[in-house]
Design a protein around this motif. Sequence first.
Motif, short mmCIF file in Angstrom:
data_model
loop_
_atom_site.label_atom_id
_atom_site.label_comp_id
_atom_site.label_asym_id
_atom_site.label_seq_id
_atom_site.Cartn_x
_atom_site.Cartn_y
_atom_site.Cartn_z
N SER A 1 0.83 -1.20 0.00
CA SER A 1 0.00 0.00 0.00
C SER A 1 0.86 1.25 0.00
CB SER A 1 -0.92 0.00 1.23
OG SER A 1 -1.83 -1.07 1.19
N ALA A 2 1.93 1.23 0.81
CA ALA A 2 2.81 2.39 0.88
C ALA A 2 3.55 2.61 -0.43
CB ALA A 2 3.81 2.20 2.02
N MET A 3 3.96 1.54 -1.09
CA MET A 3 4.65 1.70 -2.36
C MET A 3 3.72 2.28 -3.42
SD MET A 3 7.45 1.61 -3.97
CE MET A 3 8.55 0.72 -2.87
N TYR B 1 10.87 8.98 -1.80
CA TYR B 1 9.62 8.34 -1.39
C TYR B 1 9.77 6.82 -1.31
CZ TYR B 1 7.46 12.92 -1.98
OH TYR B 1 7.13 14.25 -1.88
N TRP B 2 10.62 6.23 -2.17
CA TRP B 2 10.91 4.81 -2.00
C TRP B 2 11.64 4.58 -0.68
CZ3 TRP B 2 13.30 3.88 -7.53
CH2 TRP B 2 12.27 3.83 -8.47
N THR C 1 1.28 -4.69 -5.09
CA THR C 1 1.41 -3.60 -6.07
C THR C 1 0.88 -4.01 -7.44
OG1 THR C 1 3.67 -4.24 -6.70
CG2 THR C 1 3.44 -2.65 -4.90
N CYS C 2 0.68 -5.31 -7.65
CA CYS C 2 0.10 -5.81 -8.91
C CYS C 2 0.78 -5.17 -10.12
CB CYS C 2 -1.41 -5.53 -8.94
SG CYS C 2 -2.32 -6.35 -7.61
N SER C 3 2.11 -5.29 -10.15
CA SER C 3 2.91 -4.64 -11.19
C SER C 3 3.02 -5.51 -12.43
CB SER C 3 4.29 -4.30 -10.63
OG SER C 3 4.19 -3.46 -9.50
#
Length: 407
Positions: free
Chosen positions: A89-91, A250-251, A214-216
């Motif tokens: 969620s944070a990513m 932010y990462w 993240t479902c990347s």
Amino acid sequence: MNVVSKIEAAAPAAAVEAPAERMRRVVAVAVEHGDAVDREGRFPAETVEALKRERLLSVAIPAEYGGEGLGTAAVADLIAQLAQACGSSAMIYAMHQIKTSSFVMHGTGSEWHRAYMRRIAAEQLLMASATTEAGIGGNLRNSICAIEVEDGRFRLTKEAIVISYGNYADAILATARRAPDAASSDQIMVVIPNDANRTIDRTVVWDTLGMRGTCSDGFHLEAVGNAAQIFPKPFSEIAAQSMLASSHIYWAATWFGIAADAFNRAQAFVKAAARKQTDGTLPPGALRLAEAAAKLQEMKGHLMAAIHRFDAAQVDAARGDDAALSSIGFAAEINALKVAASEKAGEVVRIALLVNGILGYKNGTPFSVGRHLRDTASAPVMISNDRILSNTATLLLMSRFDTSLGG
């Protein structure tokens, strides 16, 4: 009442509270669903809905466009809060803020982008990124695909090997060569809203060790639209002046938050053991806990120093001087943050695992750090540290390392 009206109706109640207080409610949602998001490899829909409900997707947008104008440090703190509950969620939140920073720093000179910032704030739209591409991997400063512009309209086809939460984003910011005959490094960035002018077909499934929510996935992306959706500045300037720094900051805030939660669990474990000690000696793991605290403090200090440097450079840029943002020294410093934070986060989590022992290794205990370990394993390979170090090495051949302790 439509979705926009509902959000606007809820805005006055949410706006009276500080963003950090609103984030605490989001964190509670993320804690409730974090393990399921990881276990099922699914998008954290509940958490993102909470972020929208609390109007936290527009906090960095200037007030004149409907946001709250939060600075880098405040946004990073919100990300770190969320990361202590759910790394995925944070990513997602961090990536959204990275894309938002492009609007804030490079979109105010364009009426289309100013209007879209107002939409992000009013409708709490979620932004995603399509910079990676088949054939170039994570080398975001080069593109194979090219945008075609004719009669005020653009057309783009891109084989994006990763678009984090691409199926759930309200818009994707994609990079491409400026024209079919442009060099691979001559790039633009264009906003592609989720509407009838865009199609994305999944080509690669995101089934990974960590950061599963993240479902990347990878996608075949096709879009047409108004040429005004293209950012007026070249992507080289956007990357150097906002995207590089905001990404690494932010990462790093995300990884810091994950590591901080692992540390908190280790500290709780050691405290519980200390209460059982009857001879006044330190319990096993106490010295390792102190070691983890030192590493966590190093992460925090490095992150805050980078934020201070970035904010100072932004002030200069607002006065018309972009030299600091584009300097070799600044790029090297921000690169160093990414490498150091990605390595330190994993070290802190591994120490927490040693402190907590089998209760840290098992899932479902108050001291579990398995999800933390797997999520931070992504950090050194999320834009490979080797690639970052190689770029820094090139920069150091062209500049002198600043050995002063001045600001």
